[in-house]
Design an enzyme around this catalytic site. Structure first.
Site, PDB file in Angstrom:
ATOM      1  N   HIS A  99      46.715  19.175  37.113  1.00  0.00           N
ATOM      2  CA  HIS A  99      46.238  18.754  36.013  1.00  0.00           C
ATOM      3  C   HIS A  99      44.950  17.768  36.692  1.00  0.00           C
ATOM      4  O   HIS A  99      45.042  17.322  37.605  1.00  0.00           O
ATOM      5  CB  HIS A  99      47.292  17.415  35.199  1.00  0.00           C
ATOM      6  CG  HIS A  99      47.546  16.432  35.991  1.00  0.00           C
ATOM      7  ND1 HIS A  99      46.946  15.078  36.115  1.00  0.00           N
ATOM      8  CD2 HIS A  99      48.714  16.237  37.225  1.00  0.00           C
ATOM      9  CE1 HIS A  99      47.536  14.247  36.891  1.00  0.00           C
ATOM     10  NE2 HIS A  99      48.710  14.752  37.666  1.00  0.00           N
ATOM     11  N   ASP A 111      46.424  11.618  42.624  1.00  0.00           N
ATOM     12  CA  ASP A 111      47.217  12.090  41.451  1.00  0.00           C
ATOM     13  C   ASP A 111      46.211  12.328  40.454  1.00  0.00           C
ATOM     14  O   ASP A 111      45.825  11.294  39.525  1.00  0.00           O
ATOM     15  CB  ASP A 111      48.306  11.118  41.083  1.00  0.00           C
ATOM     16  CG  ASP A 111      49.074  11.670  39.684  1.00  0.00           C
ATOM     17  OD1 ASP A 111      49.129  12.546  39.524  1.00  0.00           O
ATOM     18  OD2 ASP A 111      49.730  10.382  39.408  1.00  0.00           O
ATOM     19  N   GLU A 145      48.068  15.294  31.119  1.00  0.00           N
ATOM     20  CA  GLU A 145      49.492  15.723  31.854  1.00  0.00           C
ATOM     21  C   GLU A 145      50.077  14.172  31.986  1.00  0.00           C
ATOM     22  O   GLU A 145      51.366  14.127  31.862  1.00  0.00           O
ATOM     23  CB  GLU A 145      49.086  16.230  33.313  1.00  0.00           C
ATOM     24  CG  GLU A 145      50.586  16.494  34.089  1.00  0.00           C
ATOM     25  CD  GLU A 145      50.969  15.157  34.814  1.00  0.00           C
ATOM     26  OE1 GLU A 145      51.949  15.444  35.451  1.00  0.00           O
ATOM     27  OE2 GLU A 145      50.390  14.196  34.811  1.00  0.00           O
TER      28      GLU A 145
END
Length: 483
Positions: A99, A111, A145
């Site tokens: 993602h 992330d 996501e």
């Protein structure tokens, strides 16, 4: 649904060593995008679309067929980017995904810039190496996501039953550079016996393939459950075998895990979903190991080969030894001149050649800043020795990159030209633009059959003719082949 392993028609290609420098360069670009767009790259925000555009431009230039799929969530348009590598059995597709969005709180560099950047560099290495797998390769970068796997779910839901069946494996890479890392593999065979059961048939083989790589480098791994927290979710729900790597999020590393992997008995990523998830929030060793593991899995599971160039090599230069390239007297640039060198790494210049140690690069030294030895003041070029071309079907191929910042424009460029007698022809041009363009090796090929029987010279050029722009360029592995 079983995971089909096709046999390569030619000797299996060795998995490449992925340059962590290149991966970090992509992460820096994602950081720059977030910084320029409110500090994040979240769904529905301009930083997300800019991230998609960055990835798409590199893949388009490398020869992938890309599709930007849109979907709507929370009243905002989201995007998935799908990139197919030409060739391979499309009824036996290996898909690799990550993602690309962040949370609104920060830039999302671990992330999941980490998985996105690692997958991007693996995809670019597929193109650079001429990898020709038996299975079809498809890469995906997912939107939203962080809001519940919205992009990957939209993609899987858009597929027909036959299209789902054609995806015979999905590799997911979400957070592969946590600053206090563990080395977790999705538990495809449920050997841990906790949480969810095993993944669809074939998931165990993916886990075993990744585990084999880490065994080869002496790094122990542990399982992590298919708990539905990342984009493998809609794939395993559709019966598609899946696997991947995870270095840990908000959970705490236990004392036993510290003994296993080092680090501290604190959270794996103290900046998880926070504003401090920046370019500084990456463990380079974990990122390097995991990028190589991704490549190992792709090359192994795709069961492919690197097909040698057809025909014979007429002329080549990888710049590992000095040859008679000369500088034309018409050059106008005052700094950052093209030279054969062992390049130093900066944010705008790769510290590694496409192969070996040397390439032709604009200002090989790092200098005091990224812009200290970039091209300044006009055009710099180098001219090859004379090359006598035989008759037949001829192709020129080479590795190259052009990098610049947002102060660039189409007046800046990288070019390859051909001189035959008094005639000069431009064979290849990449122009600048008012965007960040990170340095990343790409490949190009150009037909030279029209010049068969002639004696020619090649000229490589880079130009900085925009006002105050930062421009770097390099070329390597120049080859002319006859079919």
């Amino acid at each position: 649904m079983g995971l089909t392993m096709a046999v390569a028609p030619i000797a299996e290609a060795a998995p490449p060593d992925i340059s962590v420098t290149n991966v970090k360069a992509h992460l820096q670009q994602l950081q720059n995008i977030a910084t320029a767009n409110g500090g994040n790259r979240a769904h529905g925000r301009p930083g997300y679309l800019a991230s998609v555009t960055y990835v798409k431009n590199l893949l388009d230039a490398a020869g992938f067929t890309t599709t930007q799929q849109s979907f709507t969530y929370n009243g905002a348009t989201g995007y998935n980017l799908i990139a197919d590598w030409p060739g391979g059995d499309t009824a036996n597709t290996l898909m690799i995904g990550a993602h690309l969005d962040s949370v609104t709180a920060g830039p999302g560099i671990n992330d999941n810039g980490s998985g996105s950047a690692a997958n991007l560099e693996v995809a670019l290495q597929v193109a650079r190496s001429g990898f020709q797998p038996s299975r079809h390769l498809r890469f995906g970068w997912w939107g939203a996501e962080e809001l519940g796997l919205r992009g990957s779910t939209a993609y899987v839901n858009s597929l027909s039953s036959a299209q789902k069946a054609a995806i015979t494996g999905y590799l997911n890479f979400d957070m592969v550079g946590s600053p206090n890392p563990g080395y977790f593999l999705y538990d495809g065979d449920n050997s841990d016996g906790t949480g969810s059961g095993p993944g669809p048939a074939g998931s165990a083989q993916i886990e075993q393939t990744l585990a084999a790589y880490f065994t080869s480098i002496g790094v122990p791994t542990r399982g992590t459950d298919f708990d539905g927290r990342s984009d493998y979710g809609p794939f395993i729900a559709a019966g598609i075998p899946a696997g991947g790597i995870f270095t840990g999020a908000e959970g705490r590393k236990t004392a036993a895990q510290v003994q296993l992997w080092g680090g501290t008995a604190t959270t794996f990523d103290p900046c998880y979903h926070a504003s401090c998830d920046t370019i500084s929030n990456i463990n380079d060793t974990a990122l390097d190991r995991n990028s190589d593991a991704i490549a190992y899995a792709v090359w192994t599971l795709a069961a492919g080969s690197t097909t040698p160039p057809t025909g014979t090599t007429v002329w080549s230069d990888d710049f590992e030894t000095a040859t008679a390239w000369t500088r034309p007297t018409t050059d106008t640039a005052t700094l950052g001149l093209f030279e054969r060198g062992d390049p130093a790494a900066t944010t705008s210049q790769l510290g590694t050649a496409a192969s070996g140690t040397y390439d032709l690069v604009t200002g090989a030294s790092a200098g005091s800043s990224a812009g200290a030895n970039d091209v300044d003041g006009g055009v710099t070029s180098l001219r090859s020795p004379a090359i006598t071309l035989p008759s037949g079907t001829l192709t020129l191929s080479f590795s190259w990159y052009l990098s610049h910042l947002t102060n660039s424009s189409s007046a800046d460029y990288f070019r390859v030209r051909l001189v035959s007698g008094s005639t000069t022809t431009t064979l290849f041009t990449q122009s600048g633009a008012a965007t960040d363009r990170a340095p990343a090796w790409q490949t190009a090929s150009v037909a030279l059959t029209a010049y068969a029987g002639q004696t020619v010279n090649l000229v490589v050029e880079a130009a900085d003719t925009s006002t105050a722009s930062l421009v770097e360029a390099a070329v390597d592995n120049i080859k002319i082949t006859k079919a």
